[in-house]
Design a protein around this motif. Sequence first.
Motif, PDB file in Angstrom:
ATOM      1  N   GLU A  70      -4.375  -2.970   1.726  1.00  0.00           N
ATOM      2  CA  GLU A  70      -5.337  -1.877   1.489  1.00  0.00           C
ATOM      3  C   GLU A  70      -4.663  -0.650   0.878  1.00  0.00           C
ATOM      4  O   GLU A  70      -5.283   0.116   0.144  1.00  0.00           O
ATOM      5  CB  GLU A  70      -6.009  -1.398   2.786  1.00  0.00           C
ATOM      6  CG  GLU A  70      -6.693  -2.438   3.606  1.00  0.00           C
ATOM      7  CD  GLU A  70      -5.749  -3.010   4.647  1.00  0.00           C
ATOM      8  OE1 GLU A  70      -5.014  -3.958   4.289  1.00  0.00           O
ATOM      9  OE2 GLU A  70      -5.740  -2.530   5.795  1.00  0.00           O
ATOM     10  N   ALA A 129       4.153   5.413  13.663  1.00  0.00           N
ATOM     11  CA  ALA A 129       3.603   5.247  12.313  1.00  0.00           C
ATOM     12  C   ALA A 129       2.113   4.919  12.364  1.00  0.00           C
ATOM     13  O   ALA A 129       1.456   4.856  11.321  1.00  0.00           O
ATOM     14  CB  ALA A 129       4.341   4.134  11.572  1.00  0.00           C
ATOM     15  N   LEU A 130       1.589   4.719  13.563  1.00  0.00           N
ATOM     16  CA  LEU A 130       0.202   4.251  13.697  1.00  0.00           C
ATOM     17  C   LEU A 130      -0.714   5.269  14.368  1.00  0.00           C
ATOM     18  O   LEU A 130      -1.834   5.513  13.920  1.00  0.00           O
ATOM     19  CB  LEU A 130       0.172   2.960  14.529  1.00  0.00           C
ATOM     20  CG  LEU A 130       0.815   1.720  13.915  1.00  0.00           C
ATOM     21  CD1 LEU A 130       1.019   0.651  14.980  1.00  0.00           C
ATOM     22  CD2 LEU A 130      -0.067   1.173  12.794  1.00  0.00           C
ATOM     23  N   GLU A 134      -4.586   8.276   2.737  1.00  0.00           N
ATOM     24  CA  GLU A 134      -5.254   7.106   3.306  1.00  0.00           C
ATOM     25  C   GLU A 134      -5.714   7.454   4.723  1.00  0.00           C
ATOM     26  O   GLU A 134      -5.075   8.243   5.421  1.00  0.00           O
ATOM     27  CB  GLU A 134      -4.287   5.907   3.366  1.00  0.00           C
ATOM     28  CG  GLU A 134      -4.945   4.685   4.010  1.00  0.00           C
ATOM     29  CD  GLU A 134      -4.071   3.432   4.010  1.00  0.00           C
ATOM     30  OE1 GLU A 134      -3.389   3.169   3.004  1.00  0.00           O
ATOM     31  OE2 GLU A 134      -4.097   2.717   5.040  1.00  0.00           O
ATOM     32  N   ARG A 160     -11.600   4.558   2.224  1.00  0.00           N
ATOM     33  CA  ARG A 160     -10.240   4.539   2.769  1.00  0.00           C
ATOM     34  C   ARG A 160      -9.275   5.584   2.232  1.00  0.00           C
ATOM     35  O   ARG A 160      -8.247   5.846   2.837  1.00  0.00           O
ATOM     36  CB  ARG A 160      -9.611   3.154   2.537  1.00  0.00           C
ATOM     37  CG  ARG A 160     -10.260   2.031   3.305  1.00  0.00           C
ATOM     38  CD  ARG A 160     -10.284   2.320   4.789  1.00  0.00           C
ATOM     39  NE  ARG A 160      -8.949   2.512   5.302  1.00  0.00           N
ATOM     40  CZ  ARG A 160      -8.130   1.504   5.644  1.00  0.00           C
ATOM     41  NH1 ARG A 160      -8.545   0.273   5.565  1.00  0.00           N
ATOM     42  NH2 ARG A 160      -6.934   1.748   6.084  1.00  0.00           N
ATOM     43  N   LEU A 164      -1.176  -4.447  17.395  1.00  0.00           N
ATOM     44  CA  LEU A 164      -0.164  -3.834  16.526  1.00  0.00           C
ATOM     45  C   LEU A 164       1.096  -3.467  17.313  1.00  0.00           C
ATOM     46  O   LEU A 164       1.901  -2.659  16.869  1.00  0.00           O
ATOM     47  CB  LEU A 164      -0.758  -2.571  15.874  1.00  0.00           C
ATOM     48  CG  LEU A 164      -2.061  -2.775  15.096  1.00  0.00           C
ATOM     49  CD1 LEU A 164      -2.645  -1.447  14.633  1.00  0.00           C
ATOM     50  CD2 LEU A 164      -1.837  -3.685  13.895  1.00  0.00           C
ATOM     51  N   ASN A 214       0.204   7.904   3.534  1.00  0.00           N
ATOM     52  CA  ASN A 214      -0.495   7.005   4.447  1.00  0.00           C
ATOM     53  C   ASN A 214      -0.001   7.375   5.842  1.00  0.00           C
ATOM     54  O   ASN A 214       0.918   6.761   6.373  1.00  0.00           O
ATOM     55  CB  ASN A 214      -0.178   5.542   4.124  1.00  0.00           C
ATOM     56  CG  ASN A 214      -0.745   4.594   5.181  1.00  0.00           C
ATOM     57  OD1 ASN A 214      -1.643   4.960   5.940  1.00  0.00           O
ATOM     58  ND2 ASN A 214      -0.214   3.386   5.236  1.00  0.00           N
ATOM     59  N   PRO A 215      -0.607   8.424   6.429  1.00  0.00           N
ATOM     60  CA  PRO A 215      -0.095   8.901   7.723  1.00  0.00           C
ATOM     61  C   PRO A 215      -0.601   8.018   8.855  1.00  0.00           C
ATOM     62  O   PRO A 215      -1.462   7.165   8.632  1.00  0.00           O
ATOM     63  CB  PRO A 215      -0.729  10.296   7.816  1.00  0.00           C
ATOM     64  CG  PRO A 215      -2.045  10.144   7.116  1.00  0.00           C
ATOM     65  CD  PRO A 215      -1.800   9.153   5.995  1.00  0.00           C
ATOM     66  N   PRO A 216      -0.093   8.220  10.068  1.00  0.00           N
ATOM     67  CA  PRO A 216      -0.715   7.540  11.214  1.00  0.00           C
ATOM     68  C   PRO A 216      -2.145   8.067  11.345  1.00  0.00           C
ATOM     69  O   PRO A 216      -2.372   9.264  11.162  1.00  0.00           O
ATOM     70  CB  PRO A 216       0.126   8.003  12.407  1.00  0.00           C
ATOM     71  CG  PRO A 216       1.309   8.689  11.845  1.00  0.00           C
ATOM     72  CD  PRO A 216       0.984   9.122  10.473  1.00  0.00           C
ATOM     73  N   TYR A 217      -3.096   7.191  11.668  1.00  0.00           N
ATOM     74  CA  TYR A 217      -4.475   7.695  11.825  1.00  0.00           C
ATOM     75  C   TYR A 217      -5.283   6.919  12.857  1.00  0.00           C
ATOM     76  O   TYR A 217      -6.507   6.952  12.870  1.00  0.00           O
ATOM     77  CB  TYR A 217      -5.201   7.720  10.475  1.00  0.00           C
ATOM     78  CG  TYR A 217      -5.167   6.430   9.678  1.00  0.00           C
ATOM     79  CD1 TYR A 217      -5.896   5.327  10.079  1.00  0.00           C
ATOM     80  CD2 TYR A 217      -4.417   6.339   8.505  1.00  0.00           C
ATOM     81  CE1 TYR A 217      -5.870   4.150   9.344  1.00  0.00           C
ATOM     82  CE2 TYR A 217      -4.377   5.166   7.763  1.00  0.00           C
ATOM     83  CZ  TYR A 217      -5.109   4.085   8.190  1.00  0.00           C
ATOM     84  OH  TYR A 217      -5.084   2.926   7.463  1.00  0.00           O
ATOM     85  N   ILE A 218      -4.592   6.175  13.720  1.00  0.00           N
ATOM     86  CA  ILE A 218      -5.316   5.394  14.736  1.00  0.00           C
ATOM     87  C   ILE A 218      -5.455   6.231  16.016  1.00  0.00           C
ATOM     88  O   ILE A 218      -4.530   6.958  16.389  1.00  0.00           O
ATOM     89  CB  ILE A 218      -4.579   4.067  14.997  1.00  0.00           C
ATOM     90  CG1 ILE A 218      -4.540   3.252  13.686  1.00  0.00           C
ATOM     91  CG2 ILE A 218      -5.272   3.267  16.105  1.00  0.00           C
ATOM     92  CD1 ILE A 218      -3.872   1.907  13.811  1.00  0.00           C
TER      93      ILE A 218
HETATM   94  N1  GLN Z   1      -4.043   0.471   8.299  1.00  0.00           N
HETATM   95  C1  GLN Z   1      -3.233   0.229   9.449  1.00  0.00           C
HETATM   96  C2  GLN Z   1      -3.989  -0.610  10.458  1.00  0.00           C
HETATM   97  O1  GLN Z   1      -5.097  -0.301  10.795  1.00  0.00           O
HETATM   98  C3  GLN Z   1      -2.791   1.516  10.084  1.00  0.00           C
HETATM   99  C4  GLN Z   1      -1.847   2.254   9.232  1.00  0.00           C
HETATM  100  C5  GLN Z   1      -1.778   3.691   9.576  1.00  0.00           C
HETATM  101  O2  GLN Z   1      -2.095   4.139  10.673  1.00  0.00           O
HETATM  102  N2  GLN Z   1      -1.395   4.428   8.620  1.00  0.00           N
HETATM  103  O3  GLN Z   1      -3.478  -1.602  10.899  1.00  0.00           O
END
Ligand code: GLN
Length: 286
Positions: free
Chosen positions: A99, A210-211, A241, A273, A203, A189-193
Amino acid sequence: MPDSGRIANLLAQAAKRLEPVSDSPRLDADILLARAIDMPRSYLFAHPEDTLDKAALARFDASITRRVAGEPLAYITGTKEFWSLELMVTPDTLVPRPETELLVELALRDIPRESAWRVLDLGTGSGAIALAIGKERPLCSVVATDRSEAAIKIARQNARQLDIANVEFTVGPWTDAVPGCRFDMVVSNPPYIRADDPALARLAFEPESALVAGLDGLDDVRILANRCAAVLVDGGKLLLEHGADQEKEVAQILADAGWTAVACTEDHAGRPRVTAARRPASSANL
Ligand code: GLN
């Protein structure tokens, strides 16, 4: 040798074991078996009746066991392809996702082929985004940062291995790693969860730093929205992202921080995205 020891049967059995953890169990089994016998995948199709020696069988079995435990294929093989670049990855780096190629695609749409733009990639991990941009735009100079020294080590090795000389790497949190510098574009593409996202269970092998980005997954987007203007030229562009359900919040955070022309693009699966924003010319508040 019983049938069960032959390549065709080993692959079928392994694919079955992998079904609960993989979206591509047969492909994973193929890749791991080819690796265990140090042959290209095509060999498996041409020699389904071959048997494996004891050592190869043990190697194959060990790798399947790791994969069944949920370890990403990329960590077992040590490599991942991104933008047609073969990247080395380790548990110190996120596994680059297909992605994320959308972010590269959008960046390349804006970066003129014949200009020597300066591009900054924040949180580069294995170097995937920076190296793809550097490769496609050889006149540009790309700087890539990451707070993880271990990740930057891998990214540097990838640059060397791929012979991409216009990407420079530096260690530090976000823009702190590039004091006093100005760029034409910033990508990240930073952490974004979200910290409580149940998807994190799948994961577990990847670096949490990184997540995960706080309770709503947007802590780092907020930091980037507040800090990136200081490293961009007037009118410079930021590309971020984010998760498919974060389009509205990201747009709000960027607008609140004074960015203009905020616009989101969908990935190939139709999910929003990547959000772009422009640094207004001489904006006092940025
Ligand atoms: N896209 C990744 C995922 O959902 C997460 C990457 C991110 O946090 N930058 O598995």
